[in-house]
Motif scaffolding. Structure first.
Motif, PDB file in Angstrom:
ATOM      1  N   SER A  57       4.985   2.640  -4.103  1.00  0.00           N
ATOM      2  CA  SER A  57       6.179   2.014  -3.542  1.00  0.00           C
ATOM      3  C   SER A  57       6.606   0.849  -4.432  1.00  0.00           C
ATOM      4  CB  SER A  57       5.899   1.498  -2.125  1.00  0.00           C
ATOM      5  OG  SER A  57       6.961   0.688  -1.662  1.00  0.00           O
ATOM      6  N   PRO A  58       7.923   0.600  -4.550  1.00  0.00           N
ATOM      7  CA  PRO A  58       8.384  -0.569  -5.306  1.00  0.00           C
ATOM      8  C   PRO A  58       7.866  -1.878  -4.736  1.00  0.00           C
ATOM      9  CG  PRO A  58      10.204   0.954  -4.905  1.00  0.00           C
ATOM     10  CD  PRO A  58       9.050   1.433  -4.070  1.00  0.00           C
ATOM     11  N   GLU A  59       7.505  -1.863  -3.458  1.00  0.00           N
ATOM     12  CA  GLU A  59       7.001  -3.087  -2.831  1.00  0.00           C
ATOM     13  C   GLU A  59       5.532  -3.348  -3.165  1.00  0.00           C
ATOM     14  OE1 GLU A  59       8.792  -0.776  -0.944  1.00  0.00           O
ATOM     15  OE2 GLU A  59      10.600  -1.981  -1.266  1.00  0.00           O
ATOM     16  N   ASN A  60       4.828  -2.324  -3.655  1.00  0.00           N
ATOM     17  CA  ASN A  60       3.410  -2.484  -3.944  1.00  0.00           C
ATOM     18  C   ASN A  60       3.189  -3.185  -5.277  1.00  0.00           C
ATOM     19  OD1 ASN A  60       2.892  -1.059  -1.605  1.00  0.00           O
ATOM     20  ND2 ASN A  60       2.424   0.861  -2.646  1.00  0.00           N
ATOM     21  N   GLU A  61       2.158  -4.015  -5.332  1.00  0.00           N
ATOM     22  CA  GLU A  61       1.763  -4.631  -6.590  1.00  0.00           C
ATOM     23  C   GLU A  61       0.968  -3.635  -7.425  1.00  0.00           C
ATOM     24  OE1 GLU A  61      -0.377  -8.175  -5.744  1.00  0.00           O
ATOM     25  OE2 GLU A  61       1.345  -9.216  -4.840  1.00  0.00           O
ATOM     26  N   LYS A  62       0.811  -3.947  -8.706  1.00  0.00           N
ATOM     27  CA  LYS A  62       0.028  -3.085  -9.583  1.00  0.00           C
ATOM     28  C   LYS A  62      -1.426  -3.055  -9.117  1.00  0.00           C
ATOM     29  CE  LYS A  62       0.746  -3.142 -14.030  1.00  0.00           C
ATOM     30  NZ  LYS A  62       0.770  -3.559 -15.462  1.00  0.00           N
ATOM     31  N   ASN A  63      -1.998  -1.868  -9.067  1.00  0.00           N
ATOM     32  CA  ASN A  63      -3.395  -1.696  -8.666  1.00  0.00           C
ATOM     33  C   ASN A  63      -4.266  -1.816  -9.910  1.00  0.00           C
ATOM     34  OD1 ASN A  63      -5.946  -0.463  -8.068  1.00  0.00           O
ATOM     35  ND2 ASN A  63      -5.013   0.608  -6.336  1.00  0.00           N
ATOM     36  N   PRO A  64      -5.058  -2.896 -10.051  1.00  0.00           N
ATOM     37  CA  PRO A  64      -5.793  -3.116 -11.303  1.00  0.00           C
ATOM     38  C   PRO A  64      -6.855  -2.055 -11.581  1.00  0.00           C
ATOM     39  CG  PRO A  64      -6.425  -4.736  -9.635  1.00  0.00           C
ATOM     40  CD  PRO A  64      -5.250  -3.994  -9.094  1.00  0.00           C
ATOM     41  N   ALA A  65      -7.519  -1.559 -10.549  1.00  0.00           N
ATOM     42  CA  ALA A  65      -8.541  -0.526 -10.759  1.00  0.00           C
ATOM     43  C   ALA A  65      -7.890   0.787 -11.193  1.00  0.00           C
ATOM     44  CB  ALA A  65      -9.361  -0.325  -9.491  1.00  0.00           C
ATOM     45  N   PHE A  66      -6.756   1.118 -10.582  1.00  0.00           N
ATOM     46  CA  PHE A  66      -6.037   2.331 -10.963  1.00  0.00           C
ATOM     47  C   PHE A  66      -5.484   2.189 -12.383  1.00  0.00           C
ATOM     48  CE2 PHE A  66      -2.360   5.264 -10.807  1.00  0.00           C
ATOM     49  CZ  PHE A  66      -3.011   6.419 -10.386  1.00  0.00           C
ATOM     50  N   HIS A 160     -14.169   2.012  -6.426  1.00  0.00           N
ATOM     51  CA  HIS A 160     -13.744   0.616  -6.272  1.00  0.00           C
ATOM     52  C   HIS A 160     -12.901   0.496  -5.006  1.00  0.00           C
ATOM     53  CE1 HIS A 160     -11.484  -3.090  -7.051  1.00  0.00           C
ATOM     54  NE2 HIS A 160     -12.426  -3.414  -7.919  1.00  0.00           N
ATOM     55  N   GLU A 161     -12.963  -0.641  -4.348  1.00  0.00           N
ATOM     56  CA  GLU A 161     -12.260  -0.808  -3.071  1.00  0.00           C
ATOM     57  C   GLU A 161     -10.752  -0.652  -3.214  1.00  0.00           C
ATOM     58  OE1 GLU A 161     -12.174  -5.738  -3.246  1.00  0.00           O
ATOM     59  OE2 GLU A 161     -13.245  -4.676  -1.665  1.00  0.00           O
ATOM     60  N   ASN A 162     -10.220  -0.862  -4.415  1.00  0.00           N
ATOM     61  CA  ASN A 162      -8.787  -0.645  -4.617  1.00  0.00           C
ATOM     62  C   ASN A 162      -8.439   0.829  -4.776  1.00  0.00           C
ATOM     63  OD1 ASN A 162      -8.143  -3.350  -4.472  1.00  0.00           O
ATOM     64  ND2 ASN A 162      -8.293  -3.681  -6.672  1.00  0.00           N
ATOM     65  N   LEU A 163      -9.456   1.649  -5.041  1.00  0.00           N
ATOM     66  CA  LEU A 163      -9.264   3.090  -5.172  1.00  0.00           C
ATOM     67  C   LEU A 163      -9.685   3.827  -3.905  1.00  0.00           C
ATOM     68  CD1 LEU A 163     -10.728   3.494  -8.766  1.00  0.00           C
ATOM     69  CD2 LEU A 163      -8.312   3.305  -8.127  1.00  0.00           C
ATOM     70  N   MET A 164     -10.615   3.251  -3.178  1.00  0.00           N
ATOM     71  CA  MET A 164     -11.066   3.826  -1.908  1.00  0.00           C
ATOM     72  C   MET A 164     -11.112   2.700  -0.882  1.00  0.00           C
ATOM     73  SD  MET A 164     -14.402   6.238  -1.093  1.00  0.00           S
ATOM     74  CE  MET A 164     -15.509   4.951  -0.497  1.00  0.00           C
ATOM     75  N   PRO A 165      -9.975   2.416  -0.225  1.00  0.00           N
ATOM     76  CA  PRO A 165      -9.875   1.232   0.640  1.00  0.00           C
ATOM     77  C   PRO A 165     -10.708   1.316   1.917  1.00  0.00           C
ATOM     78  CG  PRO A 165      -7.704   2.041  -0.020  1.00  0.00           C
ATOM     79  CD  PRO A 165      -8.686   3.098  -0.360  1.00  0.00           C
ATOM     80  N   MET A 194      -4.727   4.524  -0.899  1.00  0.00           N
ATOM     81  CA  MET A 194      -4.665   3.419  -1.853  1.00  0.00           C
ATOM     82  C   MET A 194      -3.201   3.129  -2.158  1.00  0.00           C
ATOM     83  SD  MET A 194      -5.246   4.692  -5.774  1.00  0.00           S
ATOM     84  CE  MET A 194      -6.580   5.859  -5.664  1.00  0.00           C
ATOM     85  N   LYS A 195      -2.921   1.936  -2.621  1.00  0.00           N
ATOM     86  CA  LYS A 195      -1.554   1.538  -2.968  1.00  0.00           C
ATOM     87  C   LYS A 195      -1.447   1.331  -4.472  1.00  0.00           C
ATOM     88  CE  LYS A 195      -0.471  -0.665   1.471  1.00  0.00           C
ATOM     89  NZ  LYS A 195       0.556   0.333   1.841  1.00  0.00           N
ATOM     90  N   ILE A 196      -0.387   1.884  -5.062  1.00  0.00           N
ATOM     91  CA  ILE A 196      -0.091   1.645  -6.468  1.00  0.00           C
ATOM     92  C   ILE A 196       1.379   1.250  -6.588  1.00  0.00           C
ATOM     93  CG2 ILE A 196      -1.836   3.298  -7.221  1.00  0.00           C
ATOM     94  CD1 ILE A 196       0.464   5.194  -7.993  1.00  0.00           C
ATOM     95  N   GLN A 199       5.866   1.634 -10.932  1.00  0.00           N
ATOM     96  CA  GLN A 199       5.694   1.817 -12.371  1.00  0.00           C
ATOM     97  C   GLN A 199       4.438   2.612 -12.673  1.00  0.00           C
ATOM     98  OE1 GLN A 199       7.865   1.069 -14.794  1.00  0.00           O
ATOM     99  NE2 GLN A 199       6.456   2.139 -16.177  1.00  0.00           N
ATOM    100  N   GLN A 200       3.360   2.367 -11.955  1.00  0.00           N
ATOM    101  CA  GLN A 200       2.131   3.143 -12.146  1.00  0.00           C
ATOM    102  C   GLN A 200       2.334   4.596 -11.746  1.00  0.00           C
ATOM    103  OE1 GLN A 200      -0.498   0.477  -9.846  1.00  0.00           O
ATOM    104  NE2 GLN A 200      -1.712   0.207 -11.714  1.00  0.00           N
ATOM    105  N   HIS A 201       3.132   4.815 -10.714  1.00  0.00           N
ATOM    106  CA  HIS A 201       3.444   6.182 -10.294  1.00  0.00           C
ATOM    107  C   HIS A 201       4.190   6.920 -11.403  1.00  0.00           C
ATOM    108  CE1 HIS A 201       5.831   8.998  -7.456  1.00  0.00           C
ATOM    109  NE2 HIS A 201       4.680   9.550  -7.759  1.00  0.00           N
ATOM    110  N   LEU A 202       5.157   6.264 -12.021  1.00  0.00           N
ATOM    111  CA  LEU A 202       5.913   6.883 -13.111  1.00  0.00           C
ATOM    112  C   LEU A 202       5.018   7.160 -14.315  1.00  0.00           C
ATOM    113  CD1 LEU A 202       9.192   4.736 -12.960  1.00  0.00           C
ATOM    114  CD2 LEU A 202       8.881   7.092 -12.147  1.00  0.00           C
ATOM    115  N   GLU A 203       4.129   6.232 -14.617  1.00  0.00           N
ATOM    116  CA  GLU A 203       3.219   6.429 -15.743  1.00  0.00           C
ATOM    117  C   GLU A 203       2.244   7.570 -15.465  1.00  0.00           C
ATOM    118  OE1 GLU A 203       1.308   5.523 -19.492  1.00  0.00           O
ATOM    119  OE2 GLU A 203       3.309   5.437 -18.618  1.00  0.00           O
ATOM    120  N   MET A 204       1.792   7.673 -14.235  1.00  0.00           N
ATOM    121  CA  MET A 204       0.905   8.763 -13.839  1.00  0.00           C
ATOM    122  C   MET A 204       1.577  10.110 -14.067  1.00  0.00           C
ATOM    123  SD  MET A 204      -0.856   9.298 -10.070  1.00  0.00           S
ATOM    124  CE  MET A 204       0.701   9.467  -9.191  1.00  0.00           C
TER     125      MET A 204
END
Length: 271
Positions: A57-66, A160-165, A194-196, A199-204
């Motif tokens: 989502s555009p509202e989500n911050e970048k997920n560092p572990a992802f 990681h907790e950011n990948l498996m909340p 998890m939230k990403i 921009q990370q979604h587009l890169e994925m």
């Protein structure tokens, strides 16, 4: 990971992959992707697949572990592209072709060192490409202990907790989702996505859909931005949910001595 069904205490993870969009739904919602880690039983009893749904989502911050995983896949993406460029150049030379092959690949990326008129090394090529894209250049890994073959590319925790909340999940026995879809999979679908960032979604999607191997062959067979199997109906398949009534986390047990909870926590409205 600690896997049930009497498979033993610990089974190593074999690999992690991504599916776009998700192949499971949660409360009727299909998410943007699915992060899956596989554990193959060494005795051939099957595979356990732990899956986290991905909410972009555009509202989500970048997920560092992802982001750490994206950077590792990006290095492989770039290396295969680098191999492709030189593979095409060699074939052109062998066939004594005078025509320019693929302007976009050969000229935009520029695989030659202007000062020495020799091919760029992979690191030089990567640095040049990153600078062209305005991303700057930074090492992908802190290699740490180079004597340890398991961690010489840097430590990465697929749980990681950011990948498996959450440690709680919906579980069922089913099949792998790629042909020939062997019915050997014990699935765990984590109950919290998890939230990403967008921009990370587009890169994925770019890394998956635009990847070419060393022979310049696209490896994705996506259709309409999907590599996922269609959602399957549940036909008399037993699906169970594990909650804190079944087990508490190791940290919670150590702190409180409670192995299970008496009641489920009350979630805010809409959750």
């Amino acid at each position: 990971a600690d896997i049930p069904k009497g498979w033993g205490s610990q089974i190593d993870a074999t690999h992690t992959d991504l599916v776009i969009p998700a192949e499971h739904t949660l409360n009727g919602k299909r998410y943007d992707g699915e992060w899956r880690t596989y554990h193959m039983h060494p005795g051939g009893k099957g595979t356990a697949v732990i899956a986290t749904l991905i909410d972009a989502s555009p509202e989500n911050e970048k997920n560092p572990a992802f982001q750490q995983a994206l950077k590792a896949w990006e290095e492989l993406f770039d290396y295969h592209r680098y191999q492709c460029l030189f593979s095409r150049g060699r074939r052109a030379a062998e066939e004594e072709e005078e025509e320019v092959i693929d302007n976009d690949l050969l000229h935009d990326d520029n695989t030659m060192n202007a000062k020495t008129n020799s091919p760029l090394s992979f690191d030089e090529y990567r640095r040049h490409r990153r600078m062209q894209q305005g991303d700057g250049f930074e090492p992908l890994f802190d290699h740490g202990d180079l004597t340890d073959p398991l961690t010489s590319k840097g430590r990465f925790n697929p749980y990681h907790e950011n990948l498996m909340p959450s440690i709680y999940f919906y579980g069922y026995f089913g099949s792998l989702t790629e042909p020939p879809c062997y019915p050997i999979a014990t699935w765990r679908i984590i109950d919290t996505p998890m939230k990403i960032s967008e921009q990370q979604h587009l890169e994925m999607k770019r890394l998956l859909f635009e990847h070419m191997d060393e022979n310049c062959v696209y490896t994705s067979n996506h259709f309409q931005e999907s590599v996922a199997r269609p959602i399957q109906k549940n036909v008399k398949r037993d699906i169970h949910k594990c909650t804190c009534k079944n087990f508490n986390s190791d940290a919670h047990r150590k702190e409180t001595g409670e192995y299970v909870c008496d009641s489920l926590p009350v979630l805010p409205d809409g959750q």
